[in-house]
Design an enzyme around this catalytic site. Structure first.
Site, PDB file in Angstrom:
ATOM      1  N   ASP A 194       0.807  -1.225   0.000  1.00  0.00           N
ATOM      2  CA  ASP A 194       0.000   0.000   0.000  1.00  0.00           C
ATOM      3  C   ASP A 194       0.841   1.277   0.000  1.00  0.00           C
ATOM      4  O   ASP A 194       0.440   2.306   0.553  1.00  0.00           O
ATOM      5  CB  ASP A 194      -0.977   0.017   1.190  1.00  0.00           C
ATOM      6  CG  ASP A 194      -1.862  -1.213   1.208  1.00  0.00           C
ATOM      7  OD1 ASP A 194      -2.171  -1.729   0.114  1.00  0.00           O
ATOM      8  OD2 ASP A 194      -2.240  -1.663   2.307  1.00  0.00           O
ATOM      9  N   LYS A 198       1.750   2.148  -5.070  1.00  0.00           N
ATOM     10  CA  LYS A 198       2.269   1.578  -6.326  1.00  0.00           C
ATOM     11  C   LYS A 198       1.332   1.865  -7.495  1.00  0.00           C
ATOM     12  O   LYS A 198       1.772   2.279  -8.564  1.00  0.00           O
ATOM     13  CB  LYS A 198       2.446   0.043  -6.182  1.00  0.00           C
ATOM     14  CG  LYS A 198       3.452  -0.351  -5.110  1.00  0.00           C
ATOM     15  CD  LYS A 198       3.525  -1.854  -4.938  1.00  0.00           C
ATOM     16  CE  LYS A 198       2.293  -2.462  -4.308  1.00  0.00           C
ATOM     17  NZ  LYS A 198       2.032  -2.102  -2.922  1.00  0.00           N
ATOM     18  N   ALA A 247      -3.992  -7.876  -3.671  1.00  0.00           N
ATOM     19  CA  ALA A 247      -3.561  -6.508  -3.942  1.00  0.00           C
ATOM     20  C   ALA A 247      -4.765  -5.593  -4.157  1.00  0.00           C
ATOM     21  O   ALA A 247      -5.808  -6.022  -4.653  1.00  0.00           O
ATOM     22  CB  ALA A 247      -2.690  -6.494  -5.195  1.00  0.00           C
ATOM     23  N   GLY A 248      -4.586  -4.340  -3.799  1.00  0.00           N
ATOM     24  CA  GLY A 248      -5.575  -3.302  -4.116  1.00  0.00           C
ATOM     25  C   GLY A 248      -4.788  -2.069  -4.498  1.00  0.00           C
ATOM     26  O   GLY A 248      -4.130  -1.470  -3.648  1.00  0.00           O
ATOM     27  N   HIS A 249      -4.784  -1.740  -5.782  1.00  0.00           N
ATOM     28  CA  HIS A 249      -3.983  -0.616  -6.268  1.00  0.00           C
ATOM     29  C   HIS A 249      -4.908   0.515  -6.711  1.00  0.00           C
ATOM     30  O   HIS A 249      -5.693   0.353  -7.643  1.00  0.00           O
ATOM     31  CB  HIS A 249      -3.076  -1.075  -7.412  1.00  0.00           C
ATOM     32  CG  HIS A 249      -2.039  -2.076  -6.979  1.00  0.00           C
ATOM     33  ND1 HIS A 249      -1.117  -2.625  -7.825  1.00  0.00           N
ATOM     34  CD2 HIS A 249      -1.776  -2.614  -5.756  1.00  0.00           C
ATOM     35  CE1 HIS A 249      -0.331  -3.459  -7.145  1.00  0.00           C
ATOM     36  NE2 HIS A 249      -0.725  -3.479  -5.891  1.00  0.00           N
ATOM     37  N   THR A 250      -4.791   1.645  -6.028  1.00  0.00           N
ATOM     38  CA  THR A 250      -5.720   2.754  -6.252  1.00  0.00           C
ATOM     39  C   THR A 250      -5.168   3.774  -7.236  1.00  0.00           C
ATOM     40  O   THR A 250      -4.025   4.212  -7.106  1.00  0.00           O
ATOM     41  CB  THR A 250      -6.011   3.468  -4.914  1.00  0.00           C
ATOM     42  OG1 THR A 250      -6.260   2.475  -3.924  1.00  0.00           O
ATOM     43  CG2 THR A 250      -7.198   4.401  -5.024  1.00  0.00           C
ATOM     44  N   GLN A 273       1.904  -6.158  -3.080  1.00  0.00           N
ATOM     45  CA  GLN A 273       2.349  -6.261  -1.692  1.00  0.00           C
ATOM     46  C   GLN A 273       3.633  -5.440  -1.514  1.00  0.00           C
ATOM     47  O   GLN A 273       3.837  -4.486  -2.233  1.00  0.00           O
ATOM     48  CB  GLN A 273       2.556  -7.722  -1.269  1.00  0.00           C
ATOM     49  CG  GLN A 273       1.276  -8.537  -1.159  1.00  0.00           C
ATOM     50  CD  GLN A 273       0.717  -8.997  -2.494  1.00  0.00           C
ATOM     51  OE1 GLN A 273       1.372  -9.683  -3.244  1.00  0.00           O
ATOM     52  NE2 GLN A 273      -0.506  -8.642  -2.784  1.00  0.00           N
ATOM     53  N   THR A 312       2.958 -12.778   2.808  1.00  0.00           N
ATOM     54  CA  THR A 312       2.126 -13.365   1.765  1.00  0.00           C
ATOM     55  C   THR A 312       2.876 -14.585   1.203  1.00  0.00           C
ATOM     56  O   THR A 312       3.936 -14.948   1.715  1.00  0.00           O
ATOM     57  CB  THR A 312       1.762 -12.315   0.684  1.00  0.00           C
ATOM     58  OG1 THR A 312       0.764 -12.894  -0.161  1.00  0.00           O
ATOM     59  CG2 THR A 312       2.972 -11.883  -0.160  1.00  0.00           C
ATOM     60  N   THR A 351      -9.798  -4.876   1.547  1.00  0.00           N
ATOM     61  CA  THR A 351     -10.672  -5.395   2.613  1.00  0.00           C
ATOM     62  C   THR A 351     -11.355  -4.292   3.422  1.00  0.00           C
ATOM     63  O   THR A 351     -12.242  -4.594   4.216  1.00  0.00           O
ATOM     64  CB  THR A 351      -9.842  -6.250   3.600  1.00  0.00           C
ATOM     65  OG1 THR A 351      -8.793  -5.430   4.126  1.00  0.00           O
ATOM     66  CG2 THR A 351      -9.248  -7.465   2.916  1.00  0.00           C
ATOM     67  N   GLY A 352     -10.940  -3.054   3.272  1.00  0.00           N
ATOM     68  CA  GLY A 352     -11.530  -1.950   4.031  1.00  0.00           C
ATOM     69  C   GLY A 352     -11.059  -1.900   5.480  1.00  0.00           C
ATOM     70  O   GLY A 352     -11.475  -1.038   6.262  1.00  0.00           O
TER      71      GLY A 352
END
Ligand code: GDP
Ligand code: IMO
Ligand code: MG
Length: 428
Positions: free
Chosen positions: A14, A17, A40-43, A223, A238, A300-301
Site C-alpha cells: 500500500d 504503487k 492486492a488493491g492498487h488505487t 504487496q 504473503t 478489505t476496508g
C-alpha cells in the site's frame, strides 16, 4: 535488447504503487504484474475518477500500453471478470489492452474456503490474510496440483477441476468450517467462459520479444518487500516473492535483463493484518496518520496500522531489491506535525543494531531521530521549489541515509499530484 524496469513496494504494501505506475505508464509499452493476486488493491485517481485494481496492471487506462498478467500471478476468475466489467463500463478495450499468461495459476472457490478455514483455526495467531485464497493456491502450485489458465481450453478441464476440489474437500474435513460451494462454482465457470475470449499468451515470449523489439517494459509489484515469503516477517507474510528476484520467475526474464528498480515507500509506515511492526503507534499520533492518510485497506476496508518511518527495514528492502531510485509517497500526510520521528536503528535485547533480526518480535525497540515538521498543506504543490524547507531537509536526510536519489515525490492521490524531480533519470 531493452532492459525491464521494476516498480515495487519497500514496506508492508500500500505504498502507492498503483498511483505511481499509472503516472509513469505513459512512458512504457508493456506493464506486467509478476506475482500476488487479488490480495492486492492498487488505487488510481485521475480526472475525478477513483478506481481500485486488484489483478489488472495499473497501466490499463493508457491506450498505448499492453497490460500483462504474468505467470507468477494467481488469478481468481470471478474477481478478474468483475474487474473487466467495471473497466469496460469505463470504455477500456480489455480485449485489446490486456493479456494473460497461460501459466498463471487459478484460484478456485475451494482455495478461498481453505484460506478462511485455516485462518479461523489459527485463532489469535491468524496472519490477517485478505482471504482471497492466495496461500492455498500457491501451495497447490508448489505442490504440483494447481490448475493454470492454459488448462481452461482442455476438454478435460472440468474433470481436473473436480479432482482438485475433491482433494480440497478432504483437507477441509480437518477443519470445523461450514461452506456452500454451489453459487461460487456456477459463477466461477461462467467467468472462465469470459476469460476464454481474452488474449491468452505465452507471456515469457511476448515480454522478451517486446524487449528485443525495443519496447519499454515495466514490472509492477504487489504487496511489499516486508511481506515477501522469504524475507518478510515470516509467518506474517504473503505467499509469493515480492522482491525484484520475483520478476525473473514471475515473468520469465533473466536476471541480467533488470534495468531500473524503482523502490516506493511512504513517508511513514503502515501495515494491514497481523505481525510485528516495531515503529507502530498505538496512540493519537497513529490515529492522526490513519485519518489524514485515509489508511483503510483498498481490498478489505480494514483500518491499517500506522507508525513512523523505519530506515532499518527500508535499507534491508533496498539491499534485497537492488533499488536504483526511490519514490516517496504521502509526504502530504505528514503536514501538521511539529516533529517527525524516523527510526534509524533497533535496540535488540538491549544492543544497538542496524540489521533486521531473524524475529521482529517485542524485543525490538526502535531508536528514533527527530526531524522538524511543517504545518502548511502541500498537496496542491507540483513544483519542487515550492515545498517547505523542512520537507526539503527531510528528503535530503532520507537521501543521505538511504544513499539513493528520491526522484519521484507524490503529494496526493491524483495522477497530477506528482513531482518528477529528475525526468531524465526516470526516463533513462
Ligand atoms: P498500492 O497497493 O501500493 O497501490 O496502494 P493503495 O492504493 O492500496 O494505497 C495507497 C492509498 O494512498 C490510496 O488510497 C491512494 O489513492 C493514496 N495515495 C497514493 N499516493 C498518495 C499521496 O502521495 N498522498 C496521499 N495523500 N494519498 C496517496
Ligand atoms: P498491495 O499490492 C497490504 C497482507 C495481508 C496479510 C498478509 C497475507 O495492495 O500493496 P494474503 O491475502 O496474501 O494471504 O495476506 O499480507 N497483504 C497486503 N497488505 N497490501 C497488499 O497488497 C497486501 N496483500 C496482502 O493483510 O497481512
Ligand atoms: Mg494496496
Amino acid at each position: 535488447m531493452n532492459k525491464i524496469d521494476v516498480l515495487l513496494g519497500l514496506q508492508w504494501g500500500d505504498e502507492g504503487k498503483g498511483k505511481v505506475v499509472d503516472t509513469l505508464a505513459g512512458r512504457y509499452n508493456v506493464i506486467a504484474r509478476f506475482q500476488g493476486g487479488p490480495n492486492a488493491g492498487h488505487t488510481l485517481e485521475f480526472d475525478g475518477i477513483h478506481h481500485v485494481l486488484h489483478l489488472i496492471p495499473s497501466g490499463i487506462f493508457h491506450t498505448n500500453a499492453i497490460n500483462i498478467i504474468g505467470n507468477g500471478v494467481v488469478i481468481d476468475p470471478i474477481i478478474l471478470v468483475d474487474e473487466i466489467r467495471q473497466l469496460e463500463e469505463m470504455n477500456v478495450n480489455i480485449n485489446e489492452q490486456m493479456a494473460i499468461s497461460r501459466k498463471a495459476h487459478l484460484i478456485l472457490p475451494t482455495h478461498r474456503i481453505l484460506d478462511a478455514a485455516k485462518e479461523k483455526a489459527k485463532g489469535a495467531n491468524k496472519i490477517g490474510s485478505t482471504l482471497k485464497g492466495i496461500g492455498p493456491t500457491y501451495m497447490d502450485k508448489t505442490g504440483r496440483n494447481g490448475l493454470r489458465i492454459g488448462d481452461i481450453m482442455h476438454p478435460d478441464f472440468k474433470k481436473s477441476y473436480q479432482d482438485l476440489v475433491e482433494k480440497h474437500k478432504s483437507l477441509l474435513k480437518a477443519y470445523d468450517f461450514e461452506y456452500d460451494l454451489t453459487e461460487a462454482e456456477a459463477e466461477w465457470f461462467k467467468s472462465i467462459e469470459r476469460i476464454k475470449q481474452l488474449k491468452i499468451i505465452n507471456s515469457e515470449y511476448v515480454i522478451n520479444d517486446s524487449r528485443k523489439a525495443g519496447k519499454k517494459v515495466l514490472a509492477e509489484g504487489a504487496q511489499g518487500t516486508l511481506l515477501d515469503i522469504d524475507f518478510g516477517s515470516y509467518p506474517f507474510v504473503t505467499s509469493s516473492n515480492t522482491v525484484t528476484a520475483g520478476v525473473c520467475t514471475g515473468l520469465g526474464v533473466p536476471p541480467n535483463s533488470i534495468g531500473e528498480v524503482f523502490g516506493i515507500f511512504k513517508a511513514y509506515c503502515t501495515r494491514v493484518g497481523s505481525g510485528p511492526f516495531p515503529t507502530e503507534l498505538n496512540d493519537e499520533t497513529g490515529e492522526a496518520l490513519r485519518k489524514k492518510g485515509n489508511e483503510f485497506g483498498a481490498t478489505t476496508g480494514r483500518p491499517r496500522r500506522c507508525g513512523w518511518l523505519d530506515l532499518v527495514s527500508l535499507k534491508y528492502s533496498i539491499m534485497l531489491n537492488g533499488v536504483t531510485q526511490l519514490i516517496l509517497t504521502k509526504a502530504d500526510v505528514l503536514s501538521g506535525f511539529d516533529t517527525i520521528k524516523v527510526c534509524t536503528a533497533y535496540k535488540v535485547n538491549g544492543e544497538l543494531s542496524k540489521e533486521v533480526p531473524f524475529s521482529l518480535d517485542d524485543e525490538v525497540e526502535p531508536v528514533y531521530t527527530e526531524v522538524k515538521g511543517w504545518h502548511q498543506e502541500i498537496d496542491g504543490i507540483t513544483d519542487i521549489e515550492r515545498i517547505p524547507t523542512e520537507l526539503h531537509d527531510y528528503i535530503d536526510f532520507l537521501e543521505k541515509e538511504l544513499e539513493l536519489p528520491i526522484n519521484v515525490i507524490s503529494l496526493g492521490p491524483d495522477r497530477k499530484q506528482t513531482i518528477v524531480r529528475n525526468p531524465e533519470l526516470v526516463n533513462h
